[in-house]
Scaffold this active site. Structure first.
Site, PDB file in Angstrom:
ATOM      1  N   SER A 150      37.457  38.220  37.227  1.00 11.64           N
ATOM      2  CA  SER A 150      36.084  37.816  36.936  1.00 11.64           C
ATOM      3  C   SER A 150      36.095  36.721  35.855  1.00 11.64           C
ATOM      4  O   SER A 150      36.865  35.767  35.969  1.00 11.64           O
ATOM      5  CB  SER A 150      35.290  39.049  36.502  1.00 11.64           C
ATOM      6  OG  SER A 150      33.920  38.818  36.563  1.00 11.64           O
TER       7      SER A 150
ATOM      8  N   ASP B 117      32.650  40.485  47.804  1.00 13.83           N
ATOM      9  CA  ASP B 117      32.272  40.257  46.400  1.00 13.83           C
ATOM     10  C   ASP B 117      31.317  39.077  46.286  1.00 13.83           C
ATOM     11  O   ASP B 117      31.665  37.954  46.657  1.00 13.83           O
ATOM     12  CB  ASP B 117      33.546  39.984  45.592  1.00 13.83           C
ATOM     13  CG  ASP B 117      33.249  39.735  44.115  1.00 13.83           C
ATOM     14  OD1 ASP B 117      32.131  40.054  43.673  1.00 13.83           O
ATOM     15  OD2 ASP B 117      34.151  39.220  43.425  1.00 13.83           O
TER      16      ASP B 117
ATOM     17  N   HIS C 124      34.921  43.177  44.086  1.00 13.22           N
ATOM     18  CA  HIS C 124      35.267  42.389  42.893  1.00 13.22           C
ATOM     19  C   HIS C 124      36.691  42.743  42.414  1.00 13.22           C
ATOM     20  O   HIS C 124      36.954  43.872  42.048  1.00 13.22           O
ATOM     21  CB  HIS C 124      34.225  42.687  41.811  1.00 13.22           C
ATOM     22  CG  HIS C 124      34.080  41.617  40.772  1.00 13.22           C
ATOM     23  ND1 HIS C 124      34.102  40.272  41.071  1.00 13.22           N
ATOM     24  CD2 HIS C 124      33.906  41.685  39.420  1.00 13.22           C
ATOM     25  CE1 HIS C 124      33.934  39.561  39.951  1.00 13.22           C
ATOM     26  NE2 HIS C 124      33.830  40.393  38.943  1.00 13.22           N
TER      27      HIS C 124
END
Lengths: 507, 507
Positions: free
Chosen positions: B159, B411, B436
């Protein structure tokens, strides 16, 4: 207006720089734009006016290349005037020339007269902020000049400006396709190179420019030491060296020695093969001229020092107009001394030392603590000598590309330069007969062949970078076209692992 | 102590992190060191304690590699616990694991409780400062851990941490030999990608997880709007959704809708194939579980919304322990909301929009001015949306190398990710069944084959980077040895232009 300097075109032409197109060979503009004072934080929102010069007479308007001079520690018009190489190749490359002034120098003062008042105002004088200035200026130019949107940009710089050119390519490779870093001592930091090489190169220059020359200088220090032990001696020295302010004590005598040492160093930097005016107006091969006065190192103190005076007189009084010598000014006023002192007290910590054996100077060890204390006294800051290494990688730079490091064999700064190829696209060029970034100067009938060859190599590389850029740009356009109007879901399915993802996830 | 999370090892193990070697499979340390608050200026000299975790049980002490997690917006122990992949490959690579906490998160608060007090204290919360923290930490570790001096380091992150991993390789390639950037939306900036893709991916996840699911959600907004027009309706909504603080007006109803929307987005992020506890404790394939309650989009308002409550109940109350729902907390408290809000208000401006047609949300245009005003009200700063593009290159990153960009097809953040190879050494991996950064999680029996293959590819690339590093290091050593004790003057003479320089200049 041409800004290339030669015997015929002296700096007074600079006055013609203005915001309107000039009447000479080059159409040129003198511009400024607002830039953030702090690129790296959001609390300080002030901006300042950054100056830059543009010449676009030879520019191919359909995304022709841009040569971008990454300005260093001084007035940008002065660097513009001493970077004739860019003017010389502009037509061949169809290039626009841009000269960008470094913040805190020339007219680009973030806080006007307050810029150097304290460490708060000086806080934004760093190489990182300067590189960010250049990056956003290039983006601004490409975004605002019609036909420049896809122009490949090449960074060009000499000395500290050369370091900035190399670093701009390293840190913002999406902004410049390559860099010519002339006489850029990017390794004069930490323990990357021996601290004594710099002064031994200076010494070599004097050694081979005249018999007895370097020995005379080596012997001069003791002569000064002897004389400065008495008031009469100090008076004699003040008068012999035509000093504007007479020497009063041993401390002043130490300043005299520093001033002389700096003079020899500067001569090594500007030992050009023709009459030129870079740091000072000087004859061709000035060290040879200087050394004519320094043939006998065994003379008694006063005679030796009278000769030393004759020697420095070449450097400080080639025009014959100086009435006395001011030891606080060793080079052109176009250089910003205040700013550079601060930078040397923060990021730009370049260890230097002498031993009096491999060089002609009084022995002096590298003394970081003394520097640090001096810096704290002057500016309230202490240097961080390892930061530049952390930031720019020291010798570990092989993953970068498209940089030419050129160095002159006569130039003391080559001690900290890249003098061997690192990879196919990180090329070192050594110009044996070159002083400080001779290759960036205008073509001259007296140019040694080594600098001519260096410039040819540099031009060839720049053309390759430009062609490579156009080639990639065209390929990308073709790819985009052949992909057509496929949507985003399809992109997700271009999966290297399995071709079946579209069935399972985007039916 | 293992920090890989699974059904059997829940986060309570975190309490065992301490400064002494643990007793479990991995010897691990919990450390902190002083780092400069401002890397980019010299006026502010304060330091703060940056926390980092080390596990070296499987490390090959003779310069074995280091996997370095570039911590993102939260407590580093939490990321450590959710990055089982690093623990799983440590033995195979003989790697040391390091997890470095991002400044202003977890326990690494530059000004303690004052860190978020105003824009002055927040001024040093930027990605550039965080990258510099990581770079100097790695240098510190290599310099201080015996046997690590020549360890190749690979950055790993997910991320925002994945963005930092990629950017660390881009900006400090001398510090890390490569980067695994998992689910890193480095292109969710400016106009690099359409602002609506993010929410259309969320919608797709719901669409294919159950008949009527996304339509139910799309219809729920009007149902809420109808009910919230009366006090009785607001009361009914408060009770139906088990809200801790009842809704009082239309503004509160808008908060309810935002809270629901965020819940659907979070579910899309953590739609993992097995029971897990990332943002919240959840069952396997949670969207499928959620969608079991949302099969009939045509129900009357109240029935539809009662079903929506059942659906969000899966997300907020899988443990069955919640007595009411607090709309201010949509995910784990391990994430640092304050810090991220500030970052979103300065550098991390990620345009998002919905149209209600390609997605199941209420239509909402991207409104930069509203964001900017909100940011100024909250923090006294305004975002600079173009800065990240200037700094990190936008889509123009092809001159970099050794980065893997992995993205999950489920995601929403893959909308801003790199999903196609850019070059041989800038590789994109798409994991169709992945949410994710699923690839960063521990191995699990329920892993789809696509994530297994992705991890295999990632491990193979990391091995190649490591081997390449050792190969280059050995070659350089050989070269140094073969050059022997040649001095500096000789180096000057290694001139690509002419072999005769030594005669003319260094005789």
């Amino acid at each position: 207006i041409s800004c290339g300097i030669s015997k015929l075109r002296k700096p007074k032409l600079l006055e013609n720089w203005n915001t309107r197109p000039g009447r000479r060979a080059f159409r040129s503009f003198h511009l400024a734009r607002n830039v953030r004072i702090d690129h790296f934080g959001f609390d300080e929102n002030l901006t300042f006016q950054q100056r830059y010069l543009i010449a676009d007479q030879h520019w191919k308007k359909d995304n022709g290349p841009m040569l971008f001079y990454t300005g260093n520690e001084g007035d940008i018009t002065w660097f513009c005037n001493n970077t004739g190489f860019m003017w010389d190749v502009a037509e061949e490359l169809g290039a626009m020339l841009v000269f960008a002034e470094h913040r805190y120098y020339g007219e680009s003062l973030p806080f006007g007269n307050e810029s150097f008042s304290d460490s708060k105002h000086l806080n934004y004088l760093t190489s990182e902020q300067a590189l960010a200035d250049f990056a956003v200026l290039i983006e601004h130019l490409k975004g605002s000049i019609v036909g420049a949107q896809f122009s490949p940009v090449i960074a060009v710089g000499g000395s500290y400006g050369g370091m900035l050119a190399a670093w701009l390519r390293m840190k913002y490779p999406h902004v410049v396709v390559g860099a010519l870093a002339a006489s850029a001592p990017i390794w004069q930091f930490g323990d990357l190179v021996p601290c004594g090489t710099y002064f031994s190169i200076v010494t070599n220059d004097f050694k081979k420019s005249g018999k007895g020359c370097s020995e005379s200088i080596r012997n001069s220090w003791n002569a000064i030491n002897s004389l400065s032990s008495t008031d009469a001696g100090l008076q004699w020295l003040s008068s012999a060296f035509h000093l504007c302010s007479p020497l009063k004590n041993l401390q002043d005598a130490a300043i005299l020695k520093s001033w002389l040492a700096e003079t020899w160093v500067n001569l090594a930097m500007v030992d050009y093969p023709y009459e030129a005016d870079f740091l000072q107006p000087l004859p061709a091969w000035p060290i040879q001229v200087v050394c004519k006065f320094l043939t006998n190192p065994s003379l008694p103190d006063k005679q030796l020092l009278q000769n030393v005076f004759q020697a420095v007189n070449v450097y400080y009084n080639y025009s014959g107009e100086a009435s006395c010598f001011d030891m606080s000014q060793t080079a052109t006023k176009n250089l910003g001394q205040m700013g550079w002192y601060y930078q040397a007290c923060t990021e730009m910590v370049m260890p230097m030392c002498t031993d009096g054996v491999n060089d002609m100077f009084e022995p002096q060890k590298w003394d970081f603590d003394a520097l640090s204390n001096e810096c704290f006294k002057l500016w309230g800051v202490r240097p961080r000598p390892s930061w530049i290494l952390s930031m720019y990688g020291g010798k570990n730079i092989s993953s970068h590309s498209n940089i030419i490091f050129s160095n002159g064999g006569l130039d003391p700064w080559s001690a900290g330069g890249v003098t061997q190829n690192i990879s196919e696209s990180l090329m070192a060029i050594v110009i044996p007969d070159g002083a400080h970034h001779l290759d960036l100067r205008s073509r001259h009938p007296c140019d040694p062949s080594s600098v001519q060859q260096a410039r040819a190599l540099e031009t060839r590389s720049m053309k390759q970078w430009i062609e490579g850029y156009y080639f990639r740009a065209h390929k990308e356009q073709d790819q985009k076209r052949s992909r057509g109007a496929k949507g985003r879901a399809d992109l997700n399915c271009l999966n290297p692992l399995t071709e079946s993802c579209c069935q399972s996830h985007f039916q």
